[in-house]
Design an enzyme around this catalytic site. Structure first.
Site, PDB file in Angstrom:
ATOM      1  N   HIS A   1      37.965  46.570  53.099  1.00 31.81           N
ATOM      2  CA  HIS A   1      37.933  45.113  52.882  1.00 31.81           C
ATOM      3  C   HIS A   1      37.205  44.434  54.055  1.00 31.81           C
ATOM      4  O   HIS A   1      37.728  43.523  54.697  1.00 31.81           O
ATOM      5  CB  HIS A   1      39.334  44.540  52.706  1.00 31.81           C
ATOM      6  CG  HIS A   1      39.345  43.313  51.840  1.00 31.81           C
ATOM      7  ND1 HIS A   1      40.228  43.121  50.810  1.00 31.81           N
ATOM      8  CD2 HIS A   1      38.567  42.209  51.844  1.00 31.81           C
ATOM      9  CE1 HIS A   1      39.988  41.955  50.239  1.00 31.81           C
ATOM     10  NE2 HIS A   1      38.979  41.382  50.856  1.00 31.81           N
TER      11      HIS A   1
ATOM     12  N   GLU B   1      45.472  48.545  48.024  1.00 32.14           N
ATOM     13  CA  GLU B   1      45.043  48.494  49.432  1.00 32.14           C
ATOM     14  C   GLU B   1      46.044  47.827  50.361  1.00 32.14           C
ATOM     15  O   GLU B   1      46.006  48.050  51.572  1.00 32.14           O
ATOM     16  CB  GLU B   1      43.705  47.748  49.545  1.00 32.14           C
ATOM     17  CG  GLU B   1      43.824  46.239  49.315  1.00 32.14           C
ATOM     18  CD  GLU B   1      42.490  45.496  49.483  1.00 32.14           C
ATOM     19  OE1 GLU B   1      41.487  45.965  48.925  1.00 32.14           O
ATOM     20  OE2 GLU B   1      42.476  44.462  50.162  1.00 32.14           O
TER      21      GLU B   1
ATOM     22  N   ARG C   1      37.836  42.388  44.218  1.00 29.18           N
ATOM     23  CA  ARG C   1      39.269  42.649  44.350  1.00 29.18           C
ATOM     24  C   ARG C   1      39.567  44.015  43.719  1.00 29.18           C
ATOM     25  O   ARG C   1      39.027  44.347  42.652  1.00 29.18           O
ATOM     26  CB  ARG C   1      40.113  41.575  43.657  1.00 29.18           C
ATOM     27  CG  ARG C   1      40.236  40.272  44.423  1.00 29.18           C
ATOM     28  CD  ARG C   1      41.044  40.411  45.725  1.00 29.18           C
ATOM     29  NE  ARG C   1      41.120  39.162  46.463  1.00 29.18           N
ATOM     30  CZ  ARG C   1      40.263  38.766  47.399  1.00 29.18           C
ATOM     31  NH1 ARG C   1      39.235  39.529  47.727  1.00 29.18           N
ATOM     32  NH2 ARG C   1      40.444  37.626  48.040  1.00 29.18           N
TER      33      ARG C   1
ATOM     34  N   ASP D   1      34.820  48.280  48.532  1.00 31.92           N
ATOM     35  CA  ASP D   1      35.297  47.587  49.732  1.00 31.92           C
ATOM     36  C   ASP D   1      36.741  47.150  49.539  1.00 31.92           C
ATOM     37  O   ASP D   1      37.381  46.659  50.451  1.00 31.92           O
ATOM     38  CB  ASP D   1      34.414  46.365  50.033  1.00 31.92           C
ATOM     39  CG  ASP D   1      34.811  45.695  51.346  1.00 31.92           C
ATOM     40  OD1 ASP D   1      34.895  46.410  52.366  1.00 31.92           O
ATOM     41  OD2 ASP D   1      35.058  44.476  51.358  1.00 31.92           O
TER      42      ASP D   1
END
Ligand code: NAI
Length: 344
Positions: free
Chosen positions: A295, A263, A234, A258
């Site tokens: 993500h 985000e 996260r 990622d």
């Protein structure tokens, strides 16, 4: 049963249509995310189906409750975007605790190898018929030490993969797993020791008040010079500003992200041709030693199918029996899966 499906993407639909159709659950797909402004779209539905960047805060929960929407079916494992305390007694929150730890762990290793063997550079270079190797020197993973924070489902698969490369593992978990430690090969240590002795650090713990900014300026200061930081968990586990400073000062050798703190309004959308307002993200992406994916770690055919199957199974079980083993419950423990199914 009718469910309002928020933040719908084209790759979600085939598997949800398949499993929903087989089980009498009709999904209405909305491209928009769930938040205070869009919650009205859920009127008349039995539940909402949401993903990682939908907002299920107190205001959204209150409105769902007023509209008689009983269920929030998360089609993901993490639930940091749900106000669990507020949900208690108002809406039932179901989740998919595991769908493919391999998807995320394999993506983490893919990012690590891409970064340290400069595959992202080589791909661009050879497409331009530039066959020079200048600046492409990487390093062996064999014999290096990887620090793994969070030894749950994904962390353990990642540890297995790293062991396959002949790496040593320093592990940290609030609740260490019995039987995982293995002499010098896999050792549970404190966070301090993990920061000081790891060549690579990979995050696989949930985002909680305790883990918020677990990688901050102080942690980076303790790390080895050249440390590689991997975050497929996260975004807010990493203080992005501190990471950027660490990269600028050459303390951090590389970062593979990622997920990103801010985000939610950016990832999963096409911003090519637009001006990105987030200077920290733009600067991170501009760095030659930073790789960002959007993500994407979960995105395999197997995971998508498992997500849809479990989400539909959760909804079906809940409406048939009034309880479901994948219900999250704040009363049973600190937002752990409900063990009794009778708390609500
Ligand atoms: P898991 O629940 O199996 O494992 C999490 C581990 O973290 C547990 O062993 C737990 O004891 C540990 N933990 C909890 N609090 C901690 C703390 N304060 N410090 C250190 N460790 C702590 O979860 P799983 O399936 O391994 O997923 C891990 C995380 O990966 C999820 O929380 C989610 O945020 C992220 N994720 C990311 C995806 C992506 O596409 N990038 C997809 C799926 C999950």
């Amino acid at each position: 049963m009718k469910f309002a499906f928020f933040d719908a993407k084209p790759y979600d639909k085939p598997s949800f249509e398949k499993y929903g159709g087989e089980n009498g659950i009709k999904f209405k797909y909305f491209e928009t995310k769930l938040n205070e402004d869009t919650v009205e779209l859920a009127a008349g539905y039995d539940g909402v189906c949401v993903f990682v960047n939908d907002t299920v805060n107190a205001a959204v929960i209150d409105r769902l409750y007023e509209m008689g929407v009983k269920v929030v079916a998360l089609r993901c494992a993490g639930f940091n975007n749900v106000d669990m305390k507020h949900a208690f007694g108002r809406v039932h929150v179901l989740r998919v605790p595991a769908y493919s730890p391999y998807a995320v762990a394999e993506h983490t290793m893919a990012m690590l190898l891409t970064s340290i063997r400069r595959i992202h550079k080589a791909y661009i270079r050879t497409r331009d018929f530039n066959f020079s190797l200048a600046g492409m020197t990487g390093f062996d993973l064999h014999g290096k030490t990887v620090g793994v924070i969070g030894t749950g489902r994904i962390g353990r698969v990642f540890i297995d993969i790293c062991r396959g490369f002949g790496m040593k593992v320093l592990a940290y978990d609030k609740f260490p797993i019995d039987g995982l430690a293995d002499g010098d090969k896999i050792r549970y240590v404190g966070l301090d020791e993990l920061f000081r002795n790891s060549d690579i650090i990979s995050l696989h713990c949930p985002l909680t008040e305790e883990t918020y900014h677990v990688i901050d300026a102080e942690a980076i200061e303790k790390c080895k010079r050249g440390v590689v930081i991997l975050n497929t968990s996260r975004g807010a586990l990493v203080d992005a500003e501190a990471l950027l400073s660490g990269i600028k000062s050459r303390k951090v050798g590389a970062a593979c992200l990622d997920v990103y703190e801010e985000e939610s309004d950016i990832f999963f959308e096409d911003f090519s041709g637009h001006i990105i307002e987030d200077d920290t993200l733009a600067r991170l992406i501009s760095m030659p030693n930073v790789i960002v994916t959007s993500h994407q770690a979960f995105l395999t055919e197997e995971a998508l199918s498992n997500i849809a199957e479990t989400t539909v199974g959760n909804i079906k079980t809940f409406f048939e029996r009034g309880q479901c083993e994948n219900e999250l419950c704040f009363r049973c423990g600190s937002a752990e899966d409900c063990k009794s199914g009778k708390c609500f």
